[in-house]
Design a protein around this motif. Structure first.
Motif, short mmCIF file in Angstrom:
data_model
loop_
_atom_site.label_atom_id
_atom_site.label_comp_id
_atom_site.label_asym_id
_atom_site.label_seq_id
_atom_site.Cartn_x
_atom_site.Cartn_y
_atom_site.Cartn_z
N TYR A 52 0.85 -1.37 -0.05
CA TYR A 52 -0.11 0.08 0.03
C TYR A 52 0.76 1.21 -0.21
O TYR A 52 0.45 2.22 -0.25
N ALA A 76 -6.86 -2.22 1.05
CA ALA A 76 -7.14 -0.85 0.37
C ALA A 76 -6.49 -0.92 -1.10
O ALA A 76 -7.12 -0.38 -1.91
N PRO A 79 -12.80 1.96 3.21
CA PRO A 79 -11.46 2.74 3.82
C PRO A 79 -11.81 4.05 4.36
O PRO A 79 -11.23 4.38 5.49
N ASN A 134 -8.12 -3.41 -3.57
CA ASN A 134 -9.26 -2.58 -3.81
C ASN A 134 -8.95 -1.74 -5.22
O ASN A 134 -9.91 -1.75 -6.28
N ARG A 135 -8.10 -1.14 -5.17
CA ARG A 135 -7.50 -0.23 -6.23
C ARG A 135 -7.20 -0.88 -7.34
O ARG A 135 -7.56 -0.93 -8.49
N ARG A 158 -5.21 -3.68 6.83
CA ARG A 158 -6.17 -2.62 6.20
C ARG A 158 -5.36 -2.30 4.90
O ARG A 158 -5.94 -1.78 3.94
N LEU A 177 -8.05 8.63 3.37
CA LEU A 177 -7.66 7.28 3.71
C LEU A 177 -7.09 7.36 5.23
O LEU A 177 -6.13 8.23 5.40
#
Length: 398
Positions: free
Chosen positions: A119, A341, A222, A344-345, A337, A309
């Motif tokens: 991330y 996130a 998020p 998800n992108r 987490r 975020l």
């Protein structure tokens, strides 16, 4: 409930307790509100921003492709549903064209450096902007929009904490003003014209249901809260009675009348999954979707959502400091987490993922998909619980 609750920013000075009570009620009972007279989002400001964004989306694809989202690993820039790949299928219904942006930062490290969490490699980097000679005011407009949203998100974050009695320092720890992470978008929805005619009847039937696998109903996982301005109807929200209701338009950019209210100078606010989990369900993250049949025929819809975020390091400890293995929001406090996130992108923008993140996505997507399903189910369950509670309250008041 037939419409979203409206909270007037002017009441913050005129009657602070009224403002905080109405903010608390909206966040606790529906998780959505219309912030009237939002600071920095006056009608003339929104009209100027929508004019700039519509100008970008109306340009030829070859001009927009100079800022294609796949040019860098940071999921910034322009994307569009490939009409050839979508042929004979129901396309993505949330948006058929979009532009992603964030805060302008230097990359943390090389994207292949696995010693750094995925991330951090993905969310920190430069924006991909279109050619300044073709779009001379685009970057400055997006910079202005981002700064206005950022200030308002932090103001609202503190006020929401105050209205619920949460520790405002915890908000600042998760969302430091001067060190933010962001996923923000300009969305372009083509309405029913994007859907092949042979699927129109099926799509309309699915949108008539509370739950459907094809309508794109979701919560914003998020962020603490999400902010949005829009210039056409389309957004729908699950109300406290367990029914879909239409959200208003915040800026009129066409002369025709809409079937939903227009509230100039407003911003639509909804709670995110992070706030739902921090509050252990005291604040709800409400399901919402974009219904293409509400976009006026021959028109398209622009929306500009903003998702600040949280810091992704460590567990997401609830405001009451009590951690359990799983909460009523179906949130596992030990989950990663940041990776969630990031994946998800990756799932949202395959053209960037295939070029830069395919191996990571293959390894991580199954777990992330299961978490999204659990979170969405929890949102439906909470919506059903609210509906039963509201119906019982209505019966007892008769």
């Amino acid at each position: 409930m037939q419409s979203l609750p409206v909270v007037d920013w002017h009441d913050l000075e005129l009657n602070r307790s009224k403002f905080l009570n109405e903010l608390h009620h909206a966040m606790a009972n529906i998780g959505f509100l219309v912030l009237k007279n939002a600071p920095g989002f006056e009608d003339e400001v929104q009209k100027r921003l929508f004019k700039e964004v519509r100008g970008f989306f109306s340009a030829p694809d070859q001009s927009k492709a100079k800022a294609d989202i796949s040019l860098t690993p940071y999921f910034r820039g322009w994307s569009k549903v490939d009409p050839e790949r979508a042929r004979g299928k129901i396309p993505a219904l949330l948006a058929q064209e979009a532009f992603q942006y964030g805060f302008e930062t230097s990359p943390v490290t090389d994207t292949s450096d696995e010693s750094v969490p995925v991330y951090k490699r993905l969310f920190r980097g430069p924006n991909t902007m279109p050619d300044v000679n073709e779009f001379p005011n685009f970057k400055s407009s997006i910079d202005e929009l981002r700064e206005k949203y950022h200030r308002l998100t932090h103001l609202l974050g503190h006020l929401i904490c105050e209205s619920f009695g949460f520790d405002q320092k915890r908000f600042e720890e998760l969302f430091p003003f001067n060190d933010p992470d962001l996923a923000a978008s300009l969305n372009h929805n083509f309405g029913m014209s994007a859907i092949p005619p042979e699927f129109h009847e099926k799509v309309l039937a699915e949108f008539a249901k509370l739950q459907s696998p094809i309508t794109g109903a979701h919560i914003d996982g998020p962020p603490f809260v999400a902010l949005l301005i829009n210039d056409r109807p389309g957004l729908q929200v699950v109300a406290g009675e367990g029914k879909w209701i239409d959200a208003p338009v915040t800026c009129r950019t066409a002369s025709q009348e809409y079937q939903v209210p227009v509230i100039p100078g407003a911003v639509i606010v909804n709670s995110g999954g992070t706030l739902m989990h921090l509050s252990k369900g005291k604040v709800v993250a409400t399901l919402h979707r974009v219904n293409p049949s509400l976009v006026p025929p021959g028109e398209t819809r622009i929306s500009m959502p903003y998702f600040l975020l949280p810091k992704m390091d460590g567990p997401l400890v609830p405001f009451d400091d009590e951690m359990v293995a799983e909460s009523e929001t179906n949130y596992n406090f030990d989950r990663d987490r940041g990776t969630n996130a990031a994946v998800n992108r990756m799932a949202l923008f395959p053209q960037c993922t295939k070029r830069w993140w395919w191996e990571e996505f293959k390894d991580l997507r199954a777990k992330q998909h299961a978490e999204v399903i659990a979170e969405t189910k929890a949102a439906y369950d909470l919506a059903a619980s609210r509906a039963r509670r509201n119906q019982n309250n209505l019966k007892s008041s008769l």
